[in-house]
Design an enzyme around this catalytic site. Structure first.
Site, PDB file in Angstrom:
ATOM      1  N   ASP A 153       2.434 -34.816 -60.690  1.00  0.00           N
ATOM      2  CA  ASP A 153       3.847 -35.165 -60.644  1.00  0.00           C
ATOM      3  C   ASP A 153       4.164 -35.870 -61.970  1.00  0.00           C
ATOM      4  OD1 ASP A 153       6.301 -36.395 -60.382  1.00  0.00           O
ATOM      5  OD2 ASP A 153       5.991 -37.044 -58.317  1.00  0.00           O
ATOM      6  N   PHE A 172       4.814 -42.368 -55.898  1.00  0.00           N
ATOM      7  CA  PHE A 172       6.205 -42.091 -55.527  1.00  0.00           C
ATOM      8  C   PHE A 172       6.511 -40.639 -55.860  1.00  0.00           C
ATOM      9  CE2 PHE A 172      10.791 -41.796 -56.191  1.00  0.00           C
ATOM     10  CZ  PHE A 172      11.230 -42.292 -54.983  1.00  0.00           C
ATOM     11  N   LYS A 218      13.618 -35.767 -64.139  1.00  0.00           N
ATOM     12  CA  LYS A 218      14.231 -36.853 -64.918  1.00  0.00           C
ATOM     13  C   LYS A 218      14.730 -36.466 -66.329  1.00  0.00           C
ATOM     14  CE  LYS A 218      12.905 -40.890 -62.357  1.00  0.00           C
ATOM     15  NZ  LYS A 218      11.933 -40.687 -61.273  1.00  0.00           N
TER      16      LYS A 218
END
Ligand SMILES: *Cc1c(COP(=O)(O)O)cnc(C)c1O
Length: 397
Positions: free
Chosen positions: A224, A139, A253
């Site tokens: 990532d 993702f 995040k």
């Protein structure tokens, strides 16, 4: 009157339905706890999907935001921004990277990484080398570029044509990766531990072997770490478990302890392919978010948060594994640090709702993997409370 119900009703009319939302309206948070609009209290083991790593409203992050808000909220990247420079210094001093580019989200950080990889390859090898290999069940975000990179069919359906030049291989499968390498490939993009794809930890030695392949074929390795970075797995960055460094890494995040921010870190020689005008972001690394980022990074580095994550991660892993012995419908408990998944032999959605009703917030990925990503400051006592709630639900299944 039920205030939450009122908000939920108002939201139905005016908020675009991009999320299947739970009937919960959080209005206040402190540490690992959230309160809803009606005053109910919840133990938060979702932490804004691994954003609130320092807990809700960490006092040092709040103070940094308050102080910066009174001085300067925003100024253009046409100028030099001290808070941004300080954050870049902290990130580069504590990672493989030499330079940072700031943006506002994980998807944007990945966009920057993909653009940089293509530009670097364009300059080094010409225009025929632009493909990026990514993993199935990965993702990388929701922009057109990021869904193109994401190895899940479901995020692309209805949005085609996506950006060409991506190729997906099973996560952890070295042979498949080597077979996918062609003269068109410029980079490999991976999450060191997959988050949304079900908390998938690669086999021992995988990242090391990927690095060797990248070196052999002259490919850039991009991590990532939007979800696994910033302490989530017990080391500052997840790649530090394996001691295998990338050339580019993305963060977002938890980077600023709650406020929105994204970053792309790179080695100097690679970052040099970007020059004035090649990429940018109006808000990226603005004084307010960067000040929060500096405060959050300092807490992470100076206050034994990583030690706690490591210790509490082992404890939660143990507690969840003990449940696996009692409940045959639990297939596997896996993860690293405080990023843990519990794979069930059935759908987990109802368990998430039942837990919420009993005051525990978790979520479920890929249908049957319960995900536990509490703040890294979580205590043994809070873990015991969470496990007790889960146990009371499991007993009834
Ligand atoms: C959440 C996530 C993203 C997307 O971040 P946004 O801030 O929602 O754009 C990208 N990659 C990974 C691994 C993520 O977990």
């Amino acid at each position: 009157m039920n205030i939450s119900k009122e908000w939920i009703k108002r939201g139905e009319d005016v908020i675009t339905r991009t999320y299947g939302r739970y009937p919960l309206v959080p209005v206040r948070g402190e540490g690992c706890w959230l309160w809803d609009a009606d005053g109910n209290k919840y133990l938060d083991f979702l932490a804004g999907v691994a954003v609130n790593n320092l807990g809700h409203c960490h006092p040092k992050v709040v103070a940094a935001l308050q102080q910066q808000a009174e001085k300067l909220l925003h100024c253009s990247n046409f100028y030099h921004i001290p808070q941004q420079i300080e954050l870049a210094e902290l990130l580069t001093a504590n990672s493989f990277a030499d330079q940072a580019f700031f943006c506002n989200s994980g998807a944007e950080a990945n966009e920057a990484a993909i653009k940089l990889a293509r530009k670097y390859s364009f300059e080094q090898h010409g225009p025929e080398r632009y493909e990026v290999i990514t993993a199935l069940a990965s993702f990388h975000g929701r922009t057109i570029g990021a869904i193109s990179a994401t190895g899940q069919e479901k995020v692309r359906v209805g949005f085609e044509p996506v950006v060409p030049g991506f190729n997906y291989v099973p996560f952890g499968d070295l042979d498949a990766l080597e077979k996918a390498i062609s003269p068109r490939v410029c980079a490999v993009l991976l999450e060191p531990v997959q988050g949304e794809g079900g908390v998938n930890v690669p086999p021992e030695g995988y990242l090391h072997a990927v690095r060797q392949l990248c070196d052999r074929y002259n490919l850039l390795l991009i991590y990532d770490e939007v979800q696994v970075g910033c302490g989530r797995t017990g080391t500052l960055f997840a790649y530090q478990h394996d001691h295998v460094e990338p050339d580019i890494m993305t963060l977002a995040k938890a980077l600023a302890g709650g406020p929105p921010i994204g970053a792309m870190l790179a080695r100097k020689q690679v970052a040099a392919s970007f020059g004035p005008g090649s990429h940018g972001s109006t808000f990226g690394g603005n004084p307010l978010m960067a000040a929060a980022g500096v405060a959050a990074m300092k807490v992470l580095l100076e206050e034994k948060v990583l030690d706690n994550c490591f210790a509490m991660g082992s404890y939660l892993h143990l507690k969840l594994s003990e449940m696996q012995e009692r409940y045959p419908f639990i297939r596997q408990v896996r993860g690293r640090g405080l990023m843990l998944g519990m794979e069930l032999d059935r759908e987990g959605g109802d368990i998430v709702v039942a837990a919420m009703d009993k005051g525990l917030l978790i979520n479920c990925t890929v249908g049957n993997v319960l995900r536990f990503v509490p703040p890294l400051i979580v205590t043994r006592n809070e873990i015991d409370q969470a496990v007790e709630i889960l146990d009371s639900i499991f007993k009834q299944l």
